[in-house]
Design a protein around this motif. Structure first.
Motif, PDB file in Angstrom:
ATOM      1  N   ILE A  12       0.854  -1.187   0.000  1.00 40.69           N
ATOM      2  CA  ILE A  12       0.000   0.000   0.000  1.00 40.69           C
ATOM      3  C   ILE A  12       0.892   1.240   0.000  1.00 40.69           C
ATOM      4  O   ILE A  12       1.804   1.380   0.821  1.00 40.69           O
ATOM      5  N   CYS A  13       0.603   2.165  -0.931  1.00 44.86           N
ATOM      6  CA  CYS A  13       1.325   3.445  -1.025  1.00 44.86           C
ATOM      7  C   CYS A  13       0.502   4.509  -0.293  1.00 44.86           C
ATOM      8  O   CYS A  13      -0.697   4.653  -0.537  1.00 44.86           O
ATOM      9  N   TYR A  14       1.168   5.279   0.569  1.00 42.34           N
ATOM     10  CA  TYR A  14       0.510   6.344   1.331  1.00 42.34           C
ATOM     11  C   TYR A  14       1.127   7.680   0.921  1.00 42.34           C
ATOM     12  O   TYR A  14       2.340   7.788   0.667  1.00 42.34           O
ATOM     13  N   ALA A  15       0.256   8.721   0.907  1.00 40.84           N
ATOM     14  CA  ALA A  15       0.702  10.095   0.613  1.00 40.84           C
ATOM     15  C   ALA A  15       0.266  10.994   1.764  1.00 40.84           C
ATOM     16  O   ALA A  15      -0.925  11.076   2.068  1.00 40.84           O
ATOM     17  N   ARG A  16       1.253  11.662   2.407  1.00 43.50           N
ATOM     18  CA  ARG A  16       0.931  12.576   3.520  1.00 43.50           C
ATOM     19  C   ARG A  16       1.118  14.005   3.040  1.00 43.50           C
ATOM     20  O   ARG A  16       2.185  14.378   2.545  1.00 43.50           O
ATOM     21  N   PHE A  17       0.044  14.834   3.211  1.00 42.87           N
ATOM     22  CA  PHE A  17       0.054  16.225   2.793  1.00 42.87           C
ATOM     23  C   PHE A  17       0.354  17.076   4.025  1.00 42.87           C
ATOM     24  O   PHE A  17      -0.442  17.120   4.967  1.00 42.87           O
ATOM     25  N   PRO A  18       1.500  17.753   4.047  1.00 45.82           N
ATOM     26  CA  PRO A  18       1.983  18.359   5.290  1.00 45.82           C
ATOM     27  C   PRO A  18       1.118  19.511   5.796  1.00 45.82           C
ATOM     28  O   PRO A  18       0.912  19.649   6.995  1.00 45.82           O
ATOM     29  N   HIS A  19       0.568  20.387   4.889  1.00 41.10           N
ATOM     30  CA  HIS A  19      -0.162  21.548   5.372  1.00 41.10           C
ATOM     31  C   HIS A  19      -1.466  21.155   6.042  1.00 41.10           C
ATOM     32  O   HIS A  19      -1.837  21.687   7.074  1.00 41.10           O
ATOM     33  N   THR A  20      -2.149  20.195   5.432  1.00 37.64           N
ATOM     34  CA  THR A  20      -3.440  19.789   5.994  1.00 37.64           C
ATOM     35  C   THR A  20      -3.287  18.619   6.945  1.00 37.64           C
ATOM     36  O   THR A  20      -4.277  18.228   7.581  1.00 37.64           O
ATOM     37  N   GLN A  21      -2.059  18.050   7.056  1.00 38.25           N
ATOM     38  CA  GLN A  21      -1.804  16.920   7.946  1.00 38.25           C
ATOM     39  C   GLN A  21      -2.787  15.770   7.682  1.00 38.25           C
ATOM     40  O   GLN A  21      -3.349  15.179   8.601  1.00 38.25           O
ATOM     41  N   THR A  22      -3.014  15.495   6.373  1.00 38.43           N
ATOM     42  CA  THR A  22      -3.885  14.385   5.973  1.00 38.43           C
ATOM     43  C   THR A  22      -3.064  13.359   5.232  1.00 38.43           C
ATOM     44  O   THR A  22      -2.029  13.676   4.629  1.00 38.43           O
ATOM     45  N   ILE A  23      -3.525  12.077   5.292  1.00 41.85           N
ATOM     46  CA  ILE A  23      -2.836  10.977   4.630  1.00 41.85           C
ATOM     47  C   ILE A  23      -3.838  10.300   3.694  1.00 41.85           C
ATOM     48  O   ILE A  23      -4.943   9.936   4.110  1.00 41.85           O
ATOM     49  N   GLN A  24      -3.409  10.142   2.436  1.00 42.34           N
ATOM     50  CA  GLN A  24      -4.227   9.455   1.439  1.00 42.34           C
ATOM     51  C   GLN A  24      -3.619   8.073   1.175  1.00 42.34           C
ATOM     52  O   GLN A  24      -2.389   7.925   1.168  1.00 42.34           O
ATOM     53  N   GLN A  25      -4.495   7.076   0.907  1.00 42.80           N
ATOM     54  CA  GLN A  25      -4.042   5.687   0.746  1.00 42.80           C
ATOM     55  C   GLN A  25      -4.425   5.170  -0.611  1.00 42.80           C
ATOM     56  O   GLN A  25      -5.552   5.342  -1.062  1.00 42.80           O
ATOM     57  N   LYS A  26      -3.473   4.525  -1.268  1.00 46.67           N
ATOM     58  CA  LYS A  26      -3.737   3.886  -2.558  1.00 46.67           C
ATOM     59  C   LYS A  26      -4.281   2.495  -2.305  1.00 46.67           C
ATOM     60  O   LYS A  26      -4.055   1.910  -1.244  1.00 46.67           O
ATOM     61  N   GLN A  27      -5.002   1.948  -3.266  1.00 45.48           N
ATOM     62  CA  GLN A  27      -5.520   0.596  -3.121  1.00 45.48           C
ATOM     63  C   GLN A  27      -4.372  -0.393  -3.017  1.00 45.48           C
ATOM     64  O   GLN A  27      -3.339  -0.238  -3.667  1.00 45.48           O
ATOM     65  N   PRO A  28      -4.528  -1.448  -2.195  1.00 47.70           N
ATOM     66  CA  PRO A  28      -3.432  -2.413  -2.022  1.00 47.70           C
ATOM     67  C   PRO A  28      -3.087  -3.124  -3.337  1.00 47.70           C
ATOM     68  O   PRO A  28      -3.948  -3.334  -4.195  1.00 47.70           O
ATOM     69  N   ILE A  29      -1.835  -3.484  -3.459  1.00 46.74           N
ATOM     70  CA  ILE A  29      -1.339  -4.217  -4.627  1.00 46.74           C
ATOM     71  C   ILE A  29      -0.916  -5.590  -4.145  1.00 46.74           C
ATOM     72  O   ILE A  29      -0.194  -5.715  -3.150  1.00 46.74           O
ATOM     73  N   SER A  30      -1.357  -6.642  -4.882  1.00 48.40           N
ATOM     74  CA  SER A  30      -1.023  -8.023  -4.527  1.00 48.40           C
ATOM     75  C   SER A  30       0.077  -8.509  -5.447  1.00 48.40           C
ATOM     76  O   SER A  30       0.008  -8.332  -6.673  1.00 48.40           O
ATOM     77  N   VAL A  31       1.116  -9.111  -4.830  1.00 51.46           N
ATOM     78  CA  VAL A  31       2.266  -9.617  -5.594  1.00 51.46           C
ATOM     79  C   VAL A  31       2.479 -11.071  -5.196  1.00 51.46           C
ATOM     80  O   VAL A  31       2.514 -11.399  -3.997  1.00 51.46           O
ATOM     81  N   THR A  32       2.559 -11.936  -6.255  1.00 48.75           N
ATOM     82  CA  THR A  32       2.846 -13.353  -6.041  1.00 48.75           C
ATOM     83  C   THR A  32       4.120 -13.694  -6.794  1.00 48.75           C
ATOM     84  O   THR A  32       4.223 -13.432  -8.004  1.00 48.75           O
ATOM     85  N   VAL A  33       5.087 -14.275  -6.089  1.00 49.04           N
ATOM     86  CA  VAL A  33       6.362 -14.635  -6.705  1.00 49.04           C
ATOM     87  C   VAL A  33       6.355 -16.118  -6.995  1.00 49.04           C
ATOM     88  O   VAL A  33       6.133 -16.935  -6.082  1.00 49.04           O
ATOM     89  N   LEU A  34       6.525 -16.459  -8.255  1.00 51.10           N
ATOM     90  CA  LEU A  34       6.544 -17.852  -8.674  1.00 51.10           C
ATOM     91  C   LEU A  34       7.984 -18.332  -8.690  1.00 51.10           C
ATOM     92  O   LEU A  34       8.856 -17.698  -9.288  1.00 51.10           O
ATOM     93  N   ASP A  35       8.218 -19.493  -8.041  1.00 49.46           N
ATOM     94  CA  ASP A  35       9.584 -20.002  -8.006  1.00 49.46           C
ATOM     95  C   ASP A  35       9.739 -21.313  -8.741  1.00 49.46           C
ATOM     96  O   ASP A  35      10.698 -22.035  -8.525  1.00 49.46           O
ATOM     97  N   SER A  36       8.737 -21.654  -9.607  1.00 46.42           N
ATOM     98  CA  SER A  36       8.798 -22.925 -10.333  1.00 46.42           C
ATOM     99  C   SER A  36       9.922 -22.904 -11.363  1.00 46.42           C
ATOM    100  O   SER A  36      10.628 -23.887 -11.556  1.00 46.42           O
ATOM    101  N   SER A  37      10.036 -21.841 -12.014  1.00 43.96           N
ATOM    102  CA  SER A  37      11.104 -21.766 -13.053  1.00 43.96           C
ATOM    103  C   SER A  37      11.825 -20.430 -12.869  1.00 43.96           C
ATOM    104  O   SER A  37      11.559 -19.458 -13.569  1.00 43.96           O
ATOM    105  N   SER A  38      12.675 -20.379 -11.899  1.00 42.98           N
ATOM    106  CA  SER A  38      13.371 -19.136 -11.581  1.00 42.98           C
ATOM    107  C   SER A  38      14.350 -18.758 -12.689  1.00 42.98           C
ATOM    108  O   SER A  38      14.978 -19.628 -13.296  1.00 42.98           O
TER     109      SER A  38
END
Length: 1317
Positions: A220-246
């Protein structure tokens, strides 16, 4: 026309408190300018154009939840008014009820609550104006902060083969200002970043190669805006690492930036950030370098595991090509970033305010730089110069405005605007035309305190227009000029480069311009430095012992020092073992934790000094004896701080060999004047390793150092390098200048010449000046070379001269010499004293008087008067019979009379007087004759005693050698003297002056007489002459042979009398007749009694004796005992039954026998044996005393036992108490028995001797006093402190006669001992 500046900023100077802003100076060819200080006393009534003092930043981003505050503050006299423009047009703040301008200020407060904040965005500018001009603020851009939401998107799940690179994009929404990006998971835990996984500057997440553990569904990527002291969140990203044929290993490649090259532009002063993110397997390492140059190490840093290069505060020379290299074991990849540096405008020299006097000229400069080069535009009072009214006194040349011959009332504010595509700069500078008299702004009577050898800065801050000139005076009279040691700075501050005690005093600064004058007094106190004379020394202390560090301080007596001790640069532990004294630190019971470095710091309000020493704690082992030796010589001599007259010598001490160094001796060699000769220059304490050496000019110095401790002086160090001082004029003149004439009419001027060391330069000569005192005004002079005297001829006789001697060389004259007075040569006196008179006081004393001579006739320094007198003859003598011996007495020059002692009475004397000066004597006065009266005569010339008879003596004598008058007769006195030197009655006979012999009759036979004879004149009798003599003796000498206990064996033999004249004053002539008379001897028990008669004169008389059977005894065999002045003697210690020879001997001073008797035989009676009386023997008496004492002690013990009751033995008491631990004393030897239990053998129950117990071992109640009451005086028994019964030792009450009989039995010794327990 030039303008004097008020104060120049000097980084070495301190601002005076309370003055406010510092006066700024702009110095050009012809002008100087200043800013009016904010001192209210100065500002009062002083006009000043507006100056912006506070404004908001150029880019103002506001939070929509808070009010907008746009600052604009300004100063001026009168206080300025404020107005605003918005987007280039006038902004009427009064029309908007949401806008408030603060009173007395231009600051705007905009209330945006309930309003759209975007309506107030724009570009604002503040204008501050009064009657002397208008100042402008920067253009202030007002923008609202924004934090937009993330755009709606659906992230697809990512599946990737193990080992491949991966990028997860963030792409945050654009905000104002830009947000801060970071990656976390669903649990708000930051993702771990490392060399393989990193976050780019744009926020994307990069994997150089993926691993199975990278599989997760919540990137998840977060963005914090310093003047308004607010944090925005990006939708989560799913990562799967395949090790069958490295994928296999691969070379590095760049994921960011793309391609082989890229470009980057950065502004000067900002931070340059370059990044290179590489992929590869294994994970590559990244390295950076700048082509054709090096990275600036002080401004360079690496971040993100060296994937990001940051260079802060970018400069123009930071432009160029930067190469990043990614490397793993399979190879490397390169990327080049070309960096361009641009620059927004920046100041080289901003315009400064000018305060000018009427008719002066001033220059405003606006020097800026930038890339590209900025354009410069000038404004006056906010109006572009091209649109302002023409002014022929103003000339504009690009970045310079020249104002010539300014007039009163032309004050204004100029603005300089410099801009390029990257920004702009704007500055206000007012020009104020003032005419003000001087004012001194430094507080009066300020006291400055400095330490010796430090610089002293005495401020004289002033204000005026035109700018005042500053002059300084010391102690109200000495004008101070620029030059060593004083420096007068342009702002008026007086600096003393190296303050010395003589610089202390009162100083006056005077500020002057064409409108007036103002002065101020300050004072300077130069204090002695605070120095640690005895530093703490290294200590090695055994554990548990005490350690003491000394820190002796020298300081100025007017300053109070404080001493602080530190351990390892921290405060001392809070422990009672650490005791801080006045000049010491003592640590008792030293422990291992006490080891460290101890520092003493002494502080005053002006300076401080510190010294350290180390404490080492060791095991408590015997300390070997220290060996004390002389220190090793210092080394590493170094010369620094070299000046014409001084140099600093530094050295490293050698080993002190367990004896602390007391001081260092510094010597120098002058190889120019005295090569090979080492001279002591100075010494410094043993705690110092530097010395400031004062030098003389024209000397080739070499220095060496010796160390001294209690043992002695070290060998000298190796000499320092040679240091040559430059020649200079002499610092001193010759000493011991004298002037004195040696011959009539000359004057010899002499002096002690300077040494080569003192010459200070080549060509040393002396200029000698002289003139006649009080007569000549002009000096005569002559130069003298290679000599130490000058002879002036043709001078009058003995007149005062003034003269002086000045040294000079090729480099100038020495100091002005002192004037010395001397006299020209003397001649013999011309006159003699007149009116010589003599007054005779008595026959031996007279007074002489004379009239002093005139000063001019002395012709020199009057030494005195010589009085010559001679005895011509006695008054009874004929002419020519005197002794003619002349005598002289000298009297000081201020005398006109004198006394003539030791004259001969009744004599004729001749006298005359001469004047004496240093040259000699003058003519003698006329002779004067005088006579002395009669006196007492001298003693008769001789006195003899002749023809002594049995009852008469004949005397003859001669007249005195000095009659001292007419003899009238003689007086004879005589008296007898007995054998004990006692004097008899005195008889007196007066004789005629012409008698010289006399026979005395009717004297006693064999008696010593003493005679006194004196001559007489009319003045009385003279001194006596004495003589002694004996009358003749008529004595029968008895020489008997005497046996012990018997009288003489034959009658004495009579001899005819003989006489002899005694002439010796020592009376050692033998008397007439026998010397020894009858000798008697009688024997006593253990000795003999001897008696005799003696008529001789010898004082040393002895009784001598030896054993009778000694064969022909020699003189050394006789034993002697002194019997002076007696006629009997007892010899003791003679052996009974032994015969002794005895004689009486008279001896002279050389121990030679003069007279002796015949030997007398004495037999000492034998003593019969006597029975020894034992009663008189000491040992027997002692034994009897001991027995008596023992009997007395036994009686006392019996008496005590009787009174304490013998019926109550210790054993019975033990049985009654049933105490198993208390056992009786042994019966056989009276010693204490061992402790036993109650069940021990029956012997333990035997009663003590003297106790009354039945045969069964029990105690009958009617016979035993088992009640404690019977042993006390009260009803109850008492216990003492150890729990024993007191009652048993108390006096026992009498019960009945039977008990009394029983107690009268004799107690045994054991019971007696128990009574004392």
């Amino acid at each position: 026309m030039a303008t004097l500046k008020l104060r120049n900023m000097d980084r070495n100077l301190k601002w005076v408190p309370g003055l406010g802003a510092v006066l700024l100076i702009l110095l050009s060819h012809m002008i100087s300018a200043l800013e009016v200080p904010l001192d209210p006393k100065v500002l009062e009534g002083l006009p000043q154009p507006p100056t912006i003092t506070l404004q908001s930043p150029k880019d103002y981003i506001f939070d929509p939840r808070e009010n907008i505050v746009i600052h604009c503050e300004a100063k001026g006299k009168p206080h300025p008014s404020f107005s605003w423009t918005r987007n280039g047009t006038h902004f009427d703040v009064d029309k908007d009820p949401k806008i408030l301008m603060k009173p007395g200020s231009g600051t705007l407060v905009i209330d945006i609550s309930g309003e759209k904040a975007e309506a107030y965005e724009g570009t604002y500018q503040c204008r501050a104006q009064n009657e002397h001009g208008a100042a402008l603020s920067n253009n202030i851009v007002i923008r609202q902060s924004r934090s937009p939401l993330w755009s709606k998107e659906k992230n697809e799940a990512i599946m990737v083969q193990m080992g491949t690179p991966l990028v997860l994009p963030c792409r945050p929404p654009a905000g104002l200002p830009p947000p801060v990006i970071f990656w976390m998971d669903n649990n708000f835990q930051k993702l771990t970043l490392d060399k393989r996984v990193s976050q780019a500057l744009n926020g994307d997440l990069y994997f150089s190669n993926v691993l199975p553990e990278d599989t997760r569904s919540d990137y998840i990527c977060y963005a914090r805006f310093p003047h308004t002291q607010t944090i925005q969140q990006k939708q989560p990203i799913s990562v799967t690492v395949l090790d069958s044929s490295s994928k296999g290993e691969r070379r590095p490649g760049f994921m960011l930036p793309f391609g082989a090259t890229s470009t980057k532009m950065v502004l000067k002063g900002e931070t340059l950030e370059l990044e290179c993110i590489a992929e590869g397997l294994p994970t590559p390492d990244v390295f950076w370098q700048k082509e054709e140059g090096e990275l600036p190490s002080s401004r360079t840093s690496f971040q993100n595991f060296k994937k990001t290069l940051k260079i802060s505060n970018v400069e123009e020379n930071d432009a160029g090509d930067y190469r990043c290299t990614a490397t793993n074991k399979l190879g490397s990849a390169h990327h080049t970033i070309k960096v361009y540096v641009k620059a927004a405008p920046f100041w080289v020299s901003a315009p400064r305010n000018l305060i000018l006097a009427p008719n002066e000229t001033g220059i405003l400069t606006c020097r800026v730089n930038g890339e590209p080069k900025p354009d410069i535009h000038w404004f006056v009072n906010g109006i572009p110069l091209e649109n302002a009214p023409m002014d022929h006194r103003r000339e504009v040349d690009d970045d310079t405005v020249t104002l010539s011959n300014v007039k009163t009332g032309t004050s204004s504010v100029y603005q300089c605007n410099a801009s390029n595509e990257f920004g702009y700069l704007m500055a206000n500078a007012f020009v104020s035309v003032l005419a003000e008299p001087p004012r001194v702004l430094t507080p009066p009577n300020q006291v400055y305190r400095v330490i010796t050898n430090n610089p002293a800065l005495l401020d004289c801050f002033s204000f005026g227009s035109p700018l005042p000139s500053i002059t300084w005076f010391k102690d109200f009279q000495i004008s101070i000029k620029n030059g060593d040691p004083y420096v007068i700075h342009k702002n008026g501050t007086l600096e003393i480069n190296v303050a010395q005690p003589q610089h202390s005093g009162n100083y006056t600064c005077i500020a002057t311009n064409n409108l007036g004058r103002k002065e101020n007094q300050v004072s300077l106190e130069v204090k002695e430095p605070t120095r640690i004379l005895k530093q703490p020394e290294y200590r090695v202390v055994q554990r548990g012992m005490s350690a003491m560090f000394e820190c002796k301080v020298k300081h100025d007596r007017t300053l109070t020092p404080t001493m602080t001790w530190l351990k390892d640069d921290r405060e001392l532990p809070r422990d009672d073992r650490f005791v801080v004294g006045k000049e010491s630190l003592t640590i008792s019971d030293v422990a291992d934790d006490d080891e460290g470095t101890y520092t003493c710091i002494t502080n005053t309000i002006l300076d401080q000094d510190s010294a350290s020493a180390k404490l080492t704690v060791v095991e408590a082992t015997p300390t070997p004896a220290l060996v004390y030796e002389k220190p090793d010589p210092p080394n590493d001599l170094e010369l620094t701080d070299q000046t014409e007259r001084s140099v600093q010598l530094t050295w490293t001490p050698g080993d002190d060999h367990n004896s602390p160094t007391q001081n260092f001796l510094i010597q120098y060699e002058d190889s120019l004047h005295e090569p090979g000769v080492w001279v002591n220059l100075t010494d410094v304490p043993g705690t110092s390793t530097t010395a400031q050496l004062q030098l003389s000019p024209y000397v080739y110095y070499s220095f060496r150092v010796q160390a001294r401790n209690k043992v002695g002086l070290s060998e000298p160090s190796w000499p320092s390098r040679q240091y040559r001082t430059n020649p200079a004029a002499p610092d001193e003149n010759p000493t011991n200048v004298q002037g004195k004439g040696t011959e009539p009419g000359n004057l010899v001027i002499s002096w002690t010449p300077l040494t080569g060391f003192q010459s200070n330069g080549p060509g040393l000569e002396y200029k000698v000046h002289w003139r006649q005192k009080d007569l000549e005004r002009e000096w005569k002079s002559k130069n003298v070379v290679n000599s130490s005297q000058l002879i002036v001829t043709g001078a009058p006789i003995y007149v005062p001269y003034e003269f002086k001697v000045q040294a000079f060389n090729n480099y100038g004259n020495g100091p002005e010499p002192d004037v010395v007075t001397g006299y020209s040569g003397e001649d013999l006196p011309l006159a003699a004293p007149d009116n010589v008179q003599v007054m005779v006081r008595n026959g031996t004393l007279a007074e002489v008087h004379w009239e002093p001579v005139s000063v001019s006739s002395v012709q020199g320094e009057l030494q005195g008067y010589n009085v010559y007198y001679r005895r011509e003859r006695g008054r009874q003598e004929a002419e020519g019979e005197g002794d003619n011996k002349e005598q002289v007495l000298t009297f000081s020059g201020n005398r006109s009379e004198g006394t003539l002692p030791g004259l001969h009475p009744y004599s004729v004397y001749n006298i005359f007087i001469r004047v004496l000066n240093s040259k000699g004597e003058g003519p003698h006065s006329s002779n004067k004759t005088f006579e002395t009266p009669e006196g007492v005569p001298g003693p008769p010339s001789f006195l003899n005693v002749i023809n002594p008879g049995l009852d008469s003596l004949t005397l003859n004598w001669g007249p005195p050698l000095s009659n001292n008058g007419r003899l009238t007769g003689y007086t004879l006195k005589y008296q007898p003297v007995n054998t004990t030197n006692e004097l008899g009655p005195l008889r007196v006979i007066n004789l005629e002056f012409n008698e010289t012999t006399l026979t005395l009759g009717s004297l006693n036979t064999s008696v010593l007489y003493k005679f006194y004879l004196s001559a007489t004149t009319i003045k009385g009798p003279g001194p006596n002459i004495t003589e002694e003599a004996y009358t003749a003796m008529d004595i029968t000498l008895i020489q008997p042979t005497i046996e012990a206990g018997k009288g003489p064996t034959e009658p004495p033999h009579q001899t005819s009398p003989t006489t002899q004249s005694l002439h010796s004053p020592f009376h050692n002539a033998p008397p007439v007749g026998p010397v020894f008379g009858t000798v008697n001897a009688s024997a006593i028990e253990g000795g003999a009694v001897i008696s005799w008669e003696y008529f001789g004169l010898q004082k040393n008389v002895f009784v001598e004796y030896n054993v009778e059977n000694t064969s022909v005894p020699g003189e050394e065999d006789w034993k002697r005992e002194v019997v002076n002045g007696t006629h009997s003697h007892t010899i003791k210690g003679l052996k009974p039954g032994t015969s002794y020879r005895v004689r009486v001997v008279a001896r002279d001073g050389a121990d030679q026998a003069v007279h002796k008797t015949d030997k007398v035989l004495v037999t000492v009676p034998a003593v019969p044996n006597r029975q020894i009386d034992i009663a008189t023997q000491g040992w027997f008496i002692g034994l009897m005393c001991a027995i008596a004492l023992l009997i007395l002690v036994l009686l006392i013990v019996c008496f005590i036992k009787r009174n304490k009751g013998g019926k109550y033995p210790v054993k019975e008491k033990e049985d009654a108490h049933q105490d198993p631990e208390i056992q009786p004393m042994k019966e056989d030897d009276g010693t204490f028995g061992e402790y036993r239990s109650m069940e021990s053998d029956t012997e333990d129950h035997k009663p003590l001797k003297g106790s009354r117990t039945p045969s069964n071992g029990t105690v009958r109640r009617d016979e035993s006093d088992d009640s404690l009451v019977d042993y006390g005086e009260g009803g109850d028994g008492q216990f003492n402190e150890d729990g024993s019964f007191i009652g048993q030792y108390s006096g026992k009450k009498e019960k009945d006669t039977h008990e009394g009989n029983e107690s009268s039995e004799a107690p045994s010794p054991v019971n007696a001992m128990n009574s004392f327990v």
